[in-house]
Design a protein around this motif. Structure first.
Motif: not given
Length: 195
Positions: A171-192
């Protein structure tokens, strides 16, 4: 007579509490800013700070995670460098973090372009621990043995308890794998910037 003593006691208790309480009309009204900070601190911070902040936005659902100056920001760049440091400053196309230079043994400012960020981490990596808490599924079998004299060796729940104990580090390994979001066309990082 007993009833009169009861009412007299209630009267003195009420009189005591009324001395220490304050009437509603005498209380000082809280400002709108204070009420917003109590209800939703991140929304209030973006409304009243008048400063730039980073937003990780999920395009399809519109869900946003905001990062302000002073927050710990965890990310991976395109050249596979992983940072977990405080945001120091945010500009239109980049941000500055305070990073520990281990060679010089001091903190330095590093400017990173937003287009160079590859992945955002939600929380720090959790270490895999194997201790007494992992054996908690066996507690129910122990309780059944003590309370109802059920033999632990022949208990049908023994296989389930052993499986949960063996799977708890996974379960800890699974939490570590799912803790990140890759910046793709669905996820983006912007400045507001709030006005």
């Amino acid at each position: 007579m007993i009833q009169q003593k009861y009412y007299l006691l209630l009267f003195f208790i009420g009189l005591t509490f009324s001395c220490f309480s304050q009437d509603v009309h005498q209380r000082e009204a809280q400002s709108v800013e204070d009420l917003l900070y109590k209800k939703d601190p991140t929304k209030a911070r973006s409304m009243f700070s008048k400063d730039r902040y980073l937003v990780l936005e999920k395009v399809r659902s519109g869900r946003r995670t905001k990062f302000y100056k002073g927050d710990v920001f965890r990310f991976k760049t395109k050249d596979d460098m992983i940072y977990e440091d405080n945001l120091y400053d945010i500009t239109d196309s980049s941000f500055v973090i305070t990073s520990l230079n281990e060679v010089m043994n001091r903190y330095e400012y590093v400017e990173i372009k937003i287009k160079d960020v590859k992945r955002i981490y939600k929380h720090p990596k959790r270490p895999i621990r194997f201790g007494i808490a992992n054996f908690s599924p066996f507690a129910y079998i122990l309780i059944e043995w003590v309370a109802w004299n059920v033999d632990p060796i022949t208990n049908p729940k023994l296989a389930l308890a052993a499986g949960l104990t063996a799977a708890s580090p996974l379960f800890t390994v699974l939490q570590n794998v799912l803790r990140s979001k890759k910046l793709t066309e669905n996820y983006r990082l912007r400045v507001f910037q709030s006005f």
